[in-house]
Design an enzyme around this catalytic site. Structure first.
Site, PDB file in Angstrom:
ATOM      1  N   GLU A   1       0.846  -1.185   0.000  1.00  0.00           N
ATOM      2  CA  GLU A   1       0.000   0.000   0.000  1.00  0.00           C
ATOM      3  C   GLU A   1       0.887   1.241   0.000  1.00  0.00           C
ATOM      4  O   GLU A   1       1.752   1.404   0.864  1.00  0.00           O
ATOM      5  CB  GLU A   1      -0.932   0.016   1.212  1.00  0.00           C
ATOM      6  CG  GLU A   1      -1.699   1.310   1.434  1.00  0.00           C
ATOM      7  CD  GLU A   1      -2.472   1.793   0.217  1.00  0.00           C
ATOM      8  OE1 GLU A   1      -2.375   3.001  -0.093  1.00  0.00           O
ATOM      9  OE2 GLU A   1      -3.150   0.974  -0.422  1.00  0.00           O
TER      10      GLU A   1
ATOM     11  N   CYS B   1     -12.169   4.367  -0.055  1.00  0.00           N
ATOM     12  CA  CYS B   1     -13.421   4.133   0.672  1.00  0.00           C
ATOM     13  C   CYS B   1     -13.297   4.522   2.139  1.00  0.00           C
ATOM     14  O   CYS B   1     -14.101   5.281   2.666  1.00  0.00           O
ATOM     15  CB  CYS B   1     -13.832   2.666   0.541  1.00  0.00           C
ATOM     16  SG  CYS B   1     -15.288   2.237   1.511  1.00  0.00           S
TER      17      CYS B   1
ATOM     18  N   GLY C   1     -21.748  17.660 -11.017  1.00  0.00           N
ATOM     19  CA  GLY C   1     -21.984  16.221 -11.018  1.00  0.00           C
ATOM     20  C   GLY C   1     -23.056  15.855 -10.016  1.00  0.00           C
ATOM     21  O   GLY C   1     -22.888  16.058  -8.810  1.00  0.00           O
ATOM     22  N   GLY C   2     -24.174  15.335 -10.517  1.00  0.00           N
ATOM     23  CA  GLY C   2     -25.305  14.992  -9.663  1.00  0.00           C
ATOM     24  C   GLY C   2     -25.436  13.499  -9.450  1.00  0.00           C
ATOM     25  O   GLY C   2     -26.550  12.974  -9.385  1.00  0.00           O
ATOM     26  N   GLY C   3     -24.294  12.804  -9.341  1.00  0.00           N
ATOM     27  CA  GLY C   3     -24.308  11.384  -8.999  1.00  0.00           C
ATOM     28  C   GLY C   3     -24.333  11.209  -7.494  1.00  0.00           C
ATOM     29  O   GLY C   3     -24.511  12.166  -6.735  1.00  0.00           O
TER      30      GLY C   3
ATOM     31  N   ALA D   1     -17.425   0.021  -3.563  1.00  0.00           N
ATOM     32  CA  ALA D   1     -16.521  -0.635  -2.622  1.00  0.00           C
ATOM     33  C   ALA D   1     -16.892  -2.094  -2.381  1.00  0.00           C
ATOM     34  O   ALA D   1     -16.018  -2.964  -2.292  1.00  0.00           O
ATOM     35  CB  ALA D   1     -16.510   0.132  -1.298  1.00  0.00           C
TER      36      ALA D   1
ATOM     37  N   HIS E   1     -44.246  -5.826  11.781  1.00  0.00           N
ATOM     38  CA  HIS E   1     -45.044  -4.598  11.831  1.00  0.00           C
ATOM     39  C   HIS E   1     -44.817  -3.902  13.162  1.00  0.00           C
ATOM     40  O   HIS E   1     -44.773  -4.555  14.199  1.00  0.00           O
ATOM     41  CB  HIS E   1     -46.530  -4.946  11.677  1.00  0.00           C
ATOM     42  CG  HIS E   1     -47.452  -3.766  11.820  1.00  0.00           C
ATOM     43  ND1 HIS E   1     -47.618  -2.832  10.833  1.00  0.00           N
ATOM     44  CD2 HIS E   1     -48.242  -3.368  12.864  1.00  0.00           C
ATOM     45  CE1 HIS E   1     -48.484  -1.916  11.235  1.00  0.00           C
ATOM     46  NE2 HIS E   1     -48.873  -2.225  12.465  1.00  0.00           N
TER      47      HIS E   1
END
Length: 461
Positions: A36, A44, A182-184, A320, A443
């Protein structure tokens, strides 16, 4: 002096895909090293899902506190303490990083922090963070190096006023005005956070609807909710240029043939991710890839049989939990198994207010495939628990074949993200809406809205 170590499996990248791959290979007794270059947990954990959802939980809690009078609770108005909010976010990241490191240690995965470079199809050179060089030989290699934000290819798109999602999550103060391009899912979640902490927020989306990959009937509910809260939404709008001034910038856009100019102190670009493919030496080993990602089959195997690729670097469904699933498949196969991944029932969730969740085909997709569909709906306005919690805004929409086989489920409303997995399982197992209708739902719960939609299946006469 360059030392060389040999491993059964080397994994490049310590995000969700890489960590799952390393752990799964190690479960079979393989000697595994995980490389890494930056921070364990990847985008993430450090710059994406986890910090975003931590902040969303806080701002939604604030909203609930300030809305408590309608529930018969007398309280002072809540306010955000921004430094404490950041500290809480950082603490969550720290705790989850520690838990992840513990998992790796428990499975005896060796972790090396450094930047990887292929020297051959089996040799990796690692420039360690301490300045030394480590050369590794691995019999099996899994590439899981993730992605990076897609840049805005617009005049002025490199202005100092331009931000990206990770910049928003690292803010020390609240900008007076923010424009999100960006509207994601990412843009809308960050817009929700910043609006609720006090920014004047505008969202620009080039598609006709926000969340263009989702059912338009569902996304319209979210768009109306955002506008009601005071968020400005510009859909079907294209950016012409961004003009930077000393303390602000001007975004010039075209919408339905009309030219407009929006002013803000900062602009956040949320137009997606692109696979991280540079500086790995992929060309030198002859692996098949293009700008969309590394080519893989259902086993996550690349054009070089002993090398696998997983997660965002493949360009396949950049989520992810999809990356984690791919990592598990690759880890198993690198250890000698023969597993394949199934993409047929991937749920999608957006943690806005109201929440959006879906799985399977949209109505328009099913019709385009020539499928005769039956569309079933129920409204949360009729749901007992939604009424109790004053969250009656939203619907459940089910798409089924003539036989009743469930093809898709689309939900707008609080609780959507909690019960969409039931629909994913139903689609994966080939269940019908009749099966959902016969399944007892407790319920009062929000999930009863799913059963209510199923019960609207036409009866035989």
């Amino acid at each position: 002096m360059i030392a060389k170590k040999e491993f059964d499996v080397a994994v490049i990248g310590g995000g969700p895909a890489g960590c799952e791959a390393a752990i799964h290979a190690a479960k079979y007794g393989k000697q595994v090293v995980l490389l890494e270059k930056d921070m364990l947990g990847g985008t993430c954990l450090n710059h994406g899902c986890i910090p975003t959802k931590t902040l969303l939980h806080a701002v939604n809690l604030l909203f609930s506190i300030n809305d408590s009078a309608r529930f018969g609770i007398a309280s002072n108005s809540g306010t955000i303490e921004f430094e404490k909010l950041r500290a809480r976010k950082d603490k969550v990241i720290e705790l989850l990083q520690s838990a992840l490191l513990t998992r790796l240690e428990q499975h005896k995965v060796e972790l090396l922090m450094g930047k990887a470079l292929f020297r051959s199809a089996n040799e990796i050179e690692v420039a360690l963070t301490n300045g030394s060089i480590q050369t590794l030989y691995a019999h099996q290699i899994i590439i899981a190096c993730g992605s990076h934000p897609r840049k805005l290819a617009t005049r002025g798109g490199d202005s100092s006023h331009i931000m990206y999602p990770s910049d928003i999550l690292a803010l020390n103060s609240v900008p007076a005005e923010l424009i999100f391009i960006g509207g994601g899912a990412v843009g809308l979640e960050l817009a929700t956070i910043m609006h609720r902490v006090g920014s004047k927020v505008s969202i620009i989306e080039i598609a006709p609807n926000l969340l263009p990959q989702e059912d338009s009937e569902i996304t319209q509910i979210l768009e109306r909710a955002l506008k009601k809260e005071g968020v400005l939404c510009y859909t079907g709008a294209s950016i012409r240029e961004i003009e930077a001034e000393q303390t602000k910038c001007i975004v010039r856009l075209s919408q339905s043939g009309d030219e407009q100019a929006l002013e803000a102190t900062r602009v956040c670009v949320c137009i997606g991710q692109q696979p991280y493919l540079s500086e790995l030496g992929l060309e030198a080993i002859g692996i098949a890839f293009d700008q969309n990602g590394i080519k893989v089959d259902s086993r996550m195997q690349t054009s070089i049989p002993h090398i696998y690729a997983v997660g965002d670097v493949t360009g396949i469904n950049l989520l992810a939990y999809v990356a984690s699933a791919q990592g598990r498949i690759a880890g198993d196969n690198a250890a000698g198994r023969n597993e394949s991944i199934d993409y047929n029932a991937i749920p999608r969730c957006v943690f806005t207010k109201p929440e959006i969740a879906s799985v399977g085909l949209r109505e328009s997709e099913a019709v385009a495939k020539g499928i005769t569909v039956c569309v079933l709906r129920s409204s949360l306005a009729a749901n007992s628990y939604a009424t109790i919690t004053n969250e009656r805004r939203g619907i459940v929409k089910l798409i089924a074949e003539e036989s009743g086989k469930l093809l898709g489920a689309h939900v707008a409303g609080t609780g959507a993200i909690s019960f969409i997995s039931e629909c994913a399982l139903a689609i994966r197992l080939g269940a019908t809406v009749q099966d959902l209708a016969k399944t007892l739902h407790p319920h009062p719960t929000l999930s009863e809205a799913l059963q209510e939609a199923s019960l609207s299946w036409p009866v035989e006469k």
